[in-house]
Enzyme design. Structure first.
Site, PDB file in Angstrom:
ATOM      1  CE  LYS A 150      42.286  49.139  40.790  1.00  0.00           C
ATOM      2  NZ  LYS A 150      43.546  47.863  41.518  1.00  0.00           N
ATOM      3  CG  ASN A 151      45.013  49.178  44.841  1.00  0.00           C
ATOM      4  OD1 ASN A 151      44.006  48.149  43.530  1.00  0.00           O
ATOM      5  ND2 ASN A 151      46.399  49.258  43.880  1.00  0.00           N
ATOM      6  NE  ARG A 192      45.120  39.200  42.044  1.00  0.00           N
ATOM      7  CZ  ARG A 192      45.567  37.968  42.221  1.00  0.00           C
ATOM      8  NH1 ARG A 192      45.315  36.837  41.555  1.00  0.00           N
ATOM      9  NH2 ARG A 192      46.651  37.295  43.155  1.00  0.00           N
ATOM     10  CB  CYS A 236      44.795  43.987  35.674  1.00  0.00           C
ATOM     11  SG  CYS A 236      43.942  44.436  35.610  1.00  0.00           S
ATOM     12  CG  ASP A 281      49.864  49.673  39.907  1.00  0.00           C
ATOM     13  OD1 ASP A 281      49.755  48.831  39.337  1.00  0.00           O
ATOM     14  OD2 ASP A 281      49.799  49.516  41.579  1.00  0.00           O
ATOM     15  CB  VAL A 333      55.868  44.545  40.632  1.00  0.00           C
ATOM     16  CG1 VAL A 333      54.487  43.658  41.707  1.00  0.00           C
ATOM     17  CG2 VAL A 333      56.697  45.495  41.394  1.00  0.00           C
TER      18      VAL A 333
END
Ligand code: EPU
Length: 456
Positions: free
Chosen positions: A40-41, A114, A138, A328, A350
């Site tokens: 996804k990222n 975002r 999120c 994550d 983070v």
């Protein structure tokens, strides 16, 4: 239903997930094989990169998740034609008619994502202007965009804050810049890359994030014609070029999804083969997984993760930027740590608010305390600042079923894992939000033998 709930429902329905709630009969080990697609990222950024090309791009292994739908919608409102290719998960982007979009259309398509902030550089190059609505994502911390705006100003963009969002323009074009990030932010590094590749002259970025997803974005940009050098010590140099073409690229696998299913195998006493997972991007996770007592086997086509049946060990984890332990990965693994024999400590460095999800675990019988202090390791940016960013997890504690509500993407997956490992039924609501980043997670749960019922 609250805003988060509506958001989750929208995400869910966007990928054909018509349910909002799932009742899980826990206590059954997950066993079987699942396949990953692209990260996804990375995929969402690769889609934005297509705007920079003069010719069409082809991206393979695109997962069917709602974040991808959102970026596709944003591309389409900007005139990029998006069609499905012949291979499953292949998308083709034709940017030959890129055009400005209305603020309201961008806002409507952006949802809680975002990603719009990353459209700025490419759109400033193509159109001389860009708009971004208020950003979501999120709810795991404040998540400001100050680094992004500062970076864009350095390239020569004019940033105007309006009541409904931000307007940017670059009447004199964008010029290469010397940039130093105060923290190796993934998004701000991507911002620099996507802007510098076509800015006039040389850009030097110090303090860059070097996550594998960023390296894969650099691979893509190089395929398009960019000149990017990655030096030691987080320095990236970009020589701007006048023209970029489209790319053909198979996206890097989703290592966050891989770590999530690995944690699910551990927490449920299960055995999951994660097809498409690779060792090198997961080295740090694999070390911790082994220290906790989980077992894994690296294969050419994936990684098998399983619980060996012996007691799990407590660990100390400090989340960090790459090559550290990814933030994550923390949330899914915490569920498994509730079953370790002894006291584990997780120091989140983070995001300042990534432990909201543990309330539900405590309700289910876990013993977890969260603290404002930097526990176990070094002091981080969040110490002395009133953020509950360290957790002490004492185990093992039997989890029992409960009614819980998904708070955010990774926290939501952790709730699923908790429900799957708990004794008795749990009802997990707001599950649509999980579809933001986990392709077909319901189908995968079925494949792995989970016992559950979906509710609308
Ligand atoms: N930050 C600032 N100002 C900025 C940008 C970031 O202070 O302008 C701070 C953030 O508040 C945070 C830290 O810097 O405390 C790191 O944020 P970063 O910019 O690295 O995160 P991001 O780009 O917004 C991406 C992923 C996240 C992942 C982080 C860290 C995407 C779409 N999101 O976020 O993924 O956790 O990098 O690796 O790529 C997820 O997948 O669930 C997720 C949240």
């Amino acid at each position: 239903m609250n805003t988060l709930g509506e958001d989750a429902r929208n995400h869910g329905t966007a990928v054909g997930l018509s349910v909002d709630q799932i009742t899980i009969n826990g206590g059954k080990p997950l066993r079987g094989r699942i396949e990953l697609k692209g990260a996804k990222n990375l995929v969402t950024k690769a889609m934005v990169a297509a705007v920079l090309g003069e010719t069409p791009s082809v991206l393979k292994d695109v997962p069917n998740i709602s974040d991808v739908r959102i970026v596709r919608g944003l591309l389409e409102v900007h005139g990029v034609r998006v069609v499905e290719g012949l291979e499953e998960g292949e998308l083709i982007f034709d940017p030959s008619n890129v055009e400005s979009a209305h603020f309201a259309d961008i806002d409507a398509h952006a949802g809680s994502s975002r990603i719009p902030i990353l459209f700025c550089g490419p759109l400033l190059h193509r159109l001389g202007e860009a708009f971004i609505p208020d950003l979501g994502g999120c709810r795991i911390g404040d998540r400001p965009i100050d680094f992004h705006l500062e970076v864009l100003r350095k390239f020569g963009a004019i940033v105007e804050k309006l009541p409904s969002g931000i307007r940017m323009s670059a009447p004199n074009g964008l010029k290469g810049a010397k940039v130093e990030l105060p923290y190796p932010s993934v998004g701000a590094t991507e911002q620099v890359l996507l802007t510098a590749v076509r800015a006039e002259g040389i850009t030097e970025l110090k303090g860059a994030a070097i996550e594998p997803e960023i390296m894969d974005l650099i691979n893509i940009l190089q395929k398009m014609g960019a000149i990017i050098t990655v030096d030691t010590d987080r320095v990236i140099r970009i020589e701007g070029v006048e023209r970029l073409d489209g790319y053909t690229h198979r996206a890097l696998f989703d290592r966050n999804e891989a770590a999530s299913w690995a944690s699910a195998a551990l927490a449920t006493d299960g055995d999951i083969f994660v097809g498409g997972a690779r060792q090198s991007e997961m080295l740090t996770f694999l070390n911790v997984f082994r220290k906790v007592g989980g077992q894994f086997e690296i294969h050419d086509d994936g990684i098998r993760f399983w619980h060996p049946g012996t007691p799990l060990n407590p660990v100390f984890i400090e989340t960090d930027v790459h090559p550290g332990f990814m933030t994550d990965w923390q949330q899914p693994l915490v569920v498994a740590l509730t079953q370790a024999h002894g006291v584990s400590i997780v120091h989140e460095t983070v995001y300042e608010q990534r432990f909201g999800f543990v309330d539900a675990l405590v309700e289910m019988g876990a013993e977890i305390q969260v603290h404002k202090d930097c526990l176990g390791g070094q002091a981080c940016r969040f110490g002395q600042r009133n953020f509950q960013h360290s957790a002490i997890i004492s185990g093992p504690r039997k989890l029992h079923g409960a009614d819980i509500e998904v708070p955010d993407l990774r926290g939501g997956f952790s709730h699923l894992i908790a429900a799957l490992s708990a004794e008795g039924p749990s009802t997990v609501s707001n599950v649509g939000i999980i579809a933001r980043g986990y392709e077909n997670f319901i189908g995968k749960l079925q494949q792995l033998g989970a016992d559950f019922v979906l509710e609308g």
